[in-house]
Design a protein around this motif. Structure first.
Motif, PDB file in Angstrom:
ATOM      1  N   PRO A  49      19.933  53.754  42.334  1.00 36.78           N
ATOM      2  CA  PRO A  49      21.085  54.231  43.271  1.00 36.78           C
ATOM      3  C   PRO A  49      21.720  55.213  43.565  1.00 36.78           C
ATOM      4  O   PRO A  49      21.184  56.358  43.349  1.00 36.78           O
ATOM      5  CB  PRO A  49      22.667  54.008  41.528  1.00 36.78           C
ATOM      6  CG  PRO A  49      21.073  54.941  40.587  1.00 36.78           C
ATOM      7  CD  PRO A  49      19.811  54.397  40.888  1.00 36.78           C
ATOM      8  N   LEU A  50      22.870  54.236  45.230  1.00 37.45           N
ATOM      9  CA  LEU A  50      23.311  55.728  45.701  1.00 37.45           C
ATOM     10  C   LEU A  50      24.160  56.524  44.933  1.00 37.45           C
ATOM     11  O   LEU A  50      25.748  55.211  44.473  1.00 37.45           O
ATOM     12  CB  LEU A  50      23.130  55.465  47.333  1.00 37.45           C
ATOM     13  CG  LEU A  50      21.906  55.464  47.637  1.00 37.45           C
ATOM     14  CD1 LEU A  50      21.856  55.510  48.768  1.00 37.45           C
ATOM     15  CD2 LEU A  50      20.612  56.645  47.314  1.00 37.45           C
ATOM     16  N   ALA A 109      17.345  61.558  50.491  1.00 36.21           N
ATOM     17  CA  ALA A 109      18.698  61.931  51.034  1.00 36.21           C
ATOM     18  C   ALA A 109      19.435  61.191  51.893  1.00 36.21           C
ATOM     19  O   ALA A 109      18.917  59.942  52.649  1.00 36.21           O
ATOM     20  CB  ALA A 109      17.732  63.145  51.787  1.00 36.21           C
ATOM     21  N   TYR A 110      20.594  61.303  51.556  1.00 42.16           N
ATOM     22  CA  TYR A 110      21.824  60.686  52.564  1.00 42.16           C
ATOM     23  C   TYR A 110      22.537  61.337  52.816  1.00 42.16           C
ATOM     24  O   TYR A 110      23.313  62.273  52.358  1.00 42.16           O
ATOM     25  CB  TYR A 110      21.274  59.318  52.321  1.00 42.16           C
ATOM     26  CG  TYR A 110      22.035  59.083  50.947  1.00 42.16           C
ATOM     27  CD1 TYR A 110      23.458  58.900  50.787  1.00 42.16           C
ATOM     28  CD2 TYR A 110      21.249  59.512  49.683  1.00 42.16           C
ATOM     29  CE1 TYR A 110      23.780  58.482  49.729  1.00 42.16           C
ATOM     30  CE2 TYR A 110      22.360  59.267  48.396  1.00 42.16           C
ATOM     31  CZ  TYR A 110      23.914  58.661  48.457  1.00 42.16           C
ATOM     32  OH  TYR A 110      24.371  58.704  47.581  1.00 42.16           O
ATOM     33  N   ASN A 130      25.503  55.709  57.652  1.00 39.89           N
ATOM     34  CA  ASN A 130      24.388  54.371  58.460  1.00 39.89           C
ATOM     35  C   ASN A 130      23.124  54.513  57.355  1.00 39.89           C
ATOM     36  O   ASN A 130      22.811  55.337  56.789  1.00 39.89           O
ATOM     37  CB  ASN A 130      24.253  55.374  59.503  1.00 39.89           C
ATOM     38  CG  ASN A 130      23.764  56.290  60.050  1.00 39.89           C
ATOM     39  OD1 ASN A 130      22.612  57.250  59.150  1.00 39.89           O
ATOM     40  ND2 ASN A 130      24.173  57.784  60.760  1.00 39.89           N
ATOM     41  N   ALA A 131      22.038  53.995  58.544  1.00 39.39           N
ATOM     42  CA  ALA A 131      20.447  53.896  57.936  1.00 39.39           C
ATOM     43  C   ALA A 131      19.648  55.375  57.942  1.00 39.39           C
ATOM     44  O   ALA A 131      18.272  54.946  57.357  1.00 39.39           O
ATOM     45  CB  ALA A 131      19.816  52.731  59.100  1.00 39.39           C
ATOM     46  N   ASP A 132      20.178  56.410  57.982  1.00 38.29           N
ATOM     47  CA  ASP A 132      19.155  57.586  57.944  1.00 38.29           C
ATOM     48  C   ASP A 132      19.100  57.691  56.403  1.00 38.29           C
ATOM     49  O   ASP A 132      19.948  59.095  56.152  1.00 38.29           O
ATOM     50  CB  ASP A 132      20.137  58.734  58.887  1.00 38.29           C
ATOM     51  CG  ASP A 132      19.946  58.857  60.409  1.00 38.29           C
ATOM     52  OD1 ASP A 132      18.931  57.684  60.758  1.00 38.29           O
ATOM     53  OD2 ASP A 132      21.374  59.168  60.727  1.00 38.29           O
ATOM     54  N   ILE A 133      18.082  57.482  56.080  1.00 40.94           N
ATOM     55  CA  ILE A 133      18.143  57.813  54.342  1.00 40.94           C
ATOM     56  C   ILE A 133      16.444  57.798  54.761  1.00 40.94           C
ATOM     57  O   ILE A 133      15.472  57.781  55.209  1.00 40.94           O
ATOM     58  CB  ILE A 133      18.085  56.329  53.375  1.00 40.94           C
ATOM     59  CG1 ILE A 133      19.228  55.667  53.601  1.00 40.94           C
ATOM     60  CG2 ILE A 133      17.580  56.820  52.387  1.00 40.94           C
ATOM     61  CD1 ILE A 133      19.370  54.349  52.952  1.00 40.94           C
ATOM     62  N   ARG A 184      24.406  49.399  47.007  1.00 44.69           N
ATOM     63  CA  ARG A 184      24.298  50.650  47.109  1.00 44.69           C
ATOM     64  C   ARG A 184      22.509  51.598  45.947  1.00 44.69           C
ATOM     65  O   ARG A 184      23.082  52.097  45.504  1.00 44.69           O
ATOM     66  CB  ARG A 184      25.261  51.753  46.643  1.00 44.69           C
ATOM     67  CG  ARG A 184      26.973  50.737  47.442  1.00 44.69           C
ATOM     68  CD  ARG A 184      27.880  52.614  47.196  1.00 44.69           C
ATOM     69  NE  ARG A 184      27.468  52.611  45.873  1.00 44.69           N
ATOM     70  CZ  ARG A 184      28.784  52.394  45.514  1.00 44.69           C
ATOM     71  NH1 ARG A 184      29.525  51.749  45.905  1.00 44.69           N
ATOM     72  NH2 ARG A 184      28.614  53.561  43.971  1.00 44.69           N
ATOM     73  N   THR A 185      21.986  50.700  46.456  1.00 41.21           N
ATOM     74  CA  THR A 185      20.797  51.678  45.917  1.00 41.21           C
ATOM     75  C   THR A 185      19.490  51.111  47.256  1.00 41.21           C
ATOM     76  O   THR A 185      19.232  50.934  48.223  1.00 41.21           O
ATOM     77  CB  THR A 185      20.250  50.185  44.545  1.00 41.21           C
ATOM     78  OG1 THR A 185      19.762  48.944  44.943  1.00 41.21           O
ATOM     79  CG2 THR A 185      21.062  49.873  43.708  1.00 41.21           C
ATOM     80  N   ILE A 186      18.293  51.682  46.814  1.00 45.51           N
ATOM     81  CA  ILE A 186      16.833  52.015  47.037  1.00 45.51           C
ATOM     82  C   ILE A 186      16.566  50.699  46.195  1.00 45.51           C
ATOM     83  O   ILE A 186      16.335  51.456  45.141  1.00 45.51           O
ATOM     84  CB  ILE A 186      16.411  53.055  47.406  1.00 45.51           C
ATOM     85  CG1 ILE A 186      17.633  54.268  48.018  1.00 45.51           C
ATOM     86  CG2 ILE A 186      15.156  52.986  48.238  1.00 45.51           C
ATOM     87  CD1 ILE A 186      17.864  54.007  49.218  1.00 45.51           C
TER      88      ILE A 186
END
Length: 155
Positions: free
Chosen positions: A101-102, A149-150, A108-111, A131-133
């Motif tokens: 989870p974030l 990181a985001y 934006n998509a810069d993860i 909101r998860t990876i």
């Protein structure tokens, strides 16, 4: 454990009448975890007042629904088949094992993801709904240091 999910399942055929606000309960449960996203609420509640079997004590569980929605948990109607509902909930909970989870929505998509200091550019996706990876089945990292990181939106 700080790094384990905390899952709460509410079962009620009426609205929650406790004193504290939904946000107070949300803040409390999230404070128990290393990351706010490690708390998930699931609700089996009355979702519609127009049910043919409604009793005078029955009311829509809007507060339970609110905390489930806030944690990207699930909501099911109490009149549905419990076996189906619990099966769906358990599948959702098991899916948490390959997800991270974030704490907030990325700008934006810069993860960027690293595992033990090595950048990981494939085998994962961002799931905006909760909101998860989420790692692909064959790309779940072994135990180690996973860094995500985001930049997050301020609310």
């Amino acid at each position: 454990r700080d790094d384990a999910y905390l899952v709460v399942v509410y079962v009620s055929d009426e609205e929650d009448h406790s004193r504290e606000s939904v946000q107070d309960y949300l803040d409390f449960y999230q404070s128990l975890k290393a990351s706010a996203g490690m708390f998930k609420a699931y609700s089996i509640i009355t979702t519609a007042a127009s049910m043919p079997y409604a009793r005078s004590t029955e009311s829509i569980g809007t507060r339970y629904a609110a905390i489930s929605t806030a944690t990207s948990g699930e909501i099911a109607d109490i009149t549905q088949n419990f076996h189906t509902t619990l099966t769906n909930f358990s599948t959702s909970i098991l899916n948490l094992l390959d997800s991270f989870p974030l704490s907030a929505e990325p700008i934006n998509a810069d993860i960027e993801i690293t595992v033990d200091g090595v950048p990981v550019t494939t085998g994962w996706s961002y799931v905006a709904d909760n909101r998860t990876i989420k790692f692909d089945q064959n790309a779940i990292p072994d135990a180690g240091e996973i860094v995500i990181a985001y930049y997050q939106k301020c609310e």
